[in-house]
Scaffold this motif. Structure first.
Motif, mmCIF file in Angstrom:
data_model
loop_
_atom_site.group_PDB
_atom_site.id
_atom_site.type_symbol
_atom_site.label_atom_id
_atom_site.label_comp_id
_atom_site.label_asym_id
_atom_site.label_seq_id
_atom_site.Cartn_x
_atom_site.Cartn_y
_atom_site.Cartn_z
ATOM 1 N N UNK A 85 5.655 -18.541 4.548
ATOM 2 C CA UNK A 85 4.415 -18.545 3.748
ATOM 3 C C UNK A 85 4.687 -18.076 2.327
ATOM 4 N N UNK A 86 5.484 -17.025 2.207
ATOM 5 C CA UNK A 86 5.778 -16.485 0.873
ATOM 6 C C UNK A 86 6.534 -17.521 0.038
ATOM 7 N N UNK A 87 7.508 -18.179 0.652
ATOM 8 C CA UNK A 87 8.269 -19.192 -0.093
ATOM 9 C C UNK A 87 7.348 -20.341 -0.522
ATOM 10 N N UNK A 88 6.417 -20.726 0.360
ATOM 11 C CA UNK A 88 5.458 -21.796 0.007
ATOM 12 C C UNK A 88 4.596 -21.377 -1.186
ATOM 13 N N UNK A 89 4.090 -20.146 -1.118
ATOM 14 C CA UNK A 89 3.231 -19.655 -2.215
ATOM 15 C C UNK A 89 3.981 -19.696 -3.547
ATOM 16 N N UNK A 90 5.225 -19.254 -3.501
ATOM 17 C CA UNK A 90 6.002 -19.180 -4.742
ATOM 18 C C UNK A 90 6.376 -20.586 -5.230
ATOM 19 N N UNK A 125 0.847 -1.189 0.000
ATOM 20 C CA UNK A 125 0.000 0.000 0.000
ATOM 21 C C UNK A 125 0.888 1.247 0.000
ATOM 22 N N UNK A 126 0.271 2.369 -0.290
ATOM 23 C CA UNK A 126 0.996 3.638 -0.305
ATOM 24 C C UNK A 126 1.607 3.932 1.076
ATOM 25 N N UNK A 127 0.836 3.650 2.118
ATOM 26 C CA UNK A 127 1.310 3.875 3.496
ATOM 27 C C UNK A 127 2.587 3.082 3.801
ATOM 28 N N UNK A 128 2.536 1.809 3.432
ATOM 29 C CA UNK A 128 3.706 0.952 3.674
ATOM 30 C C UNK A 128 4.898 1.462 2.873
ATOM 31 N N UNK A 176 1.947 -6.131 2.457
ATOM 32 C CA UNK A 176 1.479 -5.530 3.715
ATOM 33 C C UNK A 176 1.187 -6.634 4.733
ATOM 34 N N UNK A 177 0.491 -7.683 4.253
ATOM 35 C CA UNK A 177 0.108 -8.775 5.163
ATOM 36 C C UNK A 177 1.267 -9.724 5.440
ATOM 37 N N UNK A 178 2.079 -9.944 4.425
ATOM 38 C CA UNK A 178 3.185 -10.895 4.579
ATOM 39 C C UNK A 178 4.508 -10.132 4.594
ATOM 40 N N UNK A 179 4.888 -9.688 5.772
ATOM 41 C CA UNK A 179 6.104 -8.894 5.898
ATOM 42 C C UNK A 179 7.303 -9.834 6.041
ATOM 43 N N UNK A 180 7.757 -10.317 4.894
ATOM 44 C CA UNK A 180 8.823 -11.331 4.899
ATOM 45 C C UNK A 180 10.179 -10.764 5.316
#
Ligand SMILES: Nc1ncnc2c1ncn2[C@@H]1O[C@H](COP(=O)(O)OP(=O)(O)OP(=O)(O)O)[C@@H](O)[C@H]1O
Length: 210
Positions: A198-203, A132-135, A185-189
């Motif tokens: 989680x991110x590595x699993x998704x990829x 997001x813009x905020x992040x 934003x949700x997955x701050x790896x």
């Protein structure tokens, strides 16, 4: 060859590192701190916008040539985002129509896939980190590169805001390869070990289905 995309501060460099460690594959980084034109561009965008794009185009083509054909090699930024950034700058009056048309035709000429070439230029997968813009603002501040700071140049606020909005549309339209979006934003790896897993699993799941 896999390319990452995402706004300034999305975490492309970090994810490139994570992925290439995870797969034991080769990373291709475009060093920001060695880039002598970038601070000049931030100081005087009208004067340096076109030169900066030619610089990036040349550098990214070098990385594409080196990374192409290597299984699971990862580039920390896609060449297409340069065009997104350049068009934004042009719309802000920082490049002329002639410069834009020369850039567009040079890019399409360079990216044309020729059957006789031994390497392919489009990635096998685009991994987009959406923030997001905020992040984005928080990350830019936290990282502290002087020329990127809004405090020093309040006009950057609008530049970043429009950039963030254009990224959303750009990713929706992107069709040069399979693609996957990570919610940064949700997955701050960068900060969280759980998010990293989680991110590595998704990829991995996306790569397995390709
Ligand atoms: N084609 C371009 N035109 C103008 N500025 C660009 C271009 N490509 C990169 N930049 C600028 O270079 C800097 C680094 O951007 P980039 O998003 O590649 O790296 P980053 O912010 O370190 O990424 P991350 O934090 O996701 O690893 C930013 O200030 C960005 O605005």
């Amino acid at each position: 060859m896999i390319a990452l995309s995402g706004p300034i501060g999305a975490g492309k460099t970090t994810l490139t590192e994570l992925l290439t460690k995870h797969w034991d594959s080769q990373a291709y980084y475009e060093s920001v701190d060695d880039n002598k034109i970038l601070p000049l561009f931030y100081k005087d965008p009208k004067r340096y916008a076109f030169l900066l794009q030619i610089y990036f185009l040349n550098k990214r083509m070098d990385s594409i040539k080196a990374a192409s054909g290597l299984s699971r090699s990862v580039m920390d930024r896609s060449i297409y985002e340069d065009s997104l950034l350049f068009h934004l700058n042009a719309d802000m009056g920082r490049a002329t129509d002639t410069e834009v048309s020369i850039y567009d035709s040079l890019l399409s000429n360079m990216m044309e896939e020729l059957p006789r070439l031994s390497y392919q230029k489009n990635p096998d997968l685009l991994i987009h980190i959406d923030i997001s813009f905020d992040t984005m603002l928080k990350r830019i501040k936290k990282r502290g590169r002087s020329y990127e700071q809004i405090d020093a140049d309040p006009e950057l606020y609008d530049y970043y805001k429009t950039l963030n909005q254009r990224y959303v549309k750009w990713f929706d339209k992107y069709d040069q390869s399979p693609k996957i979006k990570i919610n940064g934003d949700q997955l701050d790896f960068v900060e969280s070990v759980d998010a990293r897993a989680k991110v590595l699993d998704l990829i991995d799941a996306k790569v397995a289905e390709m």
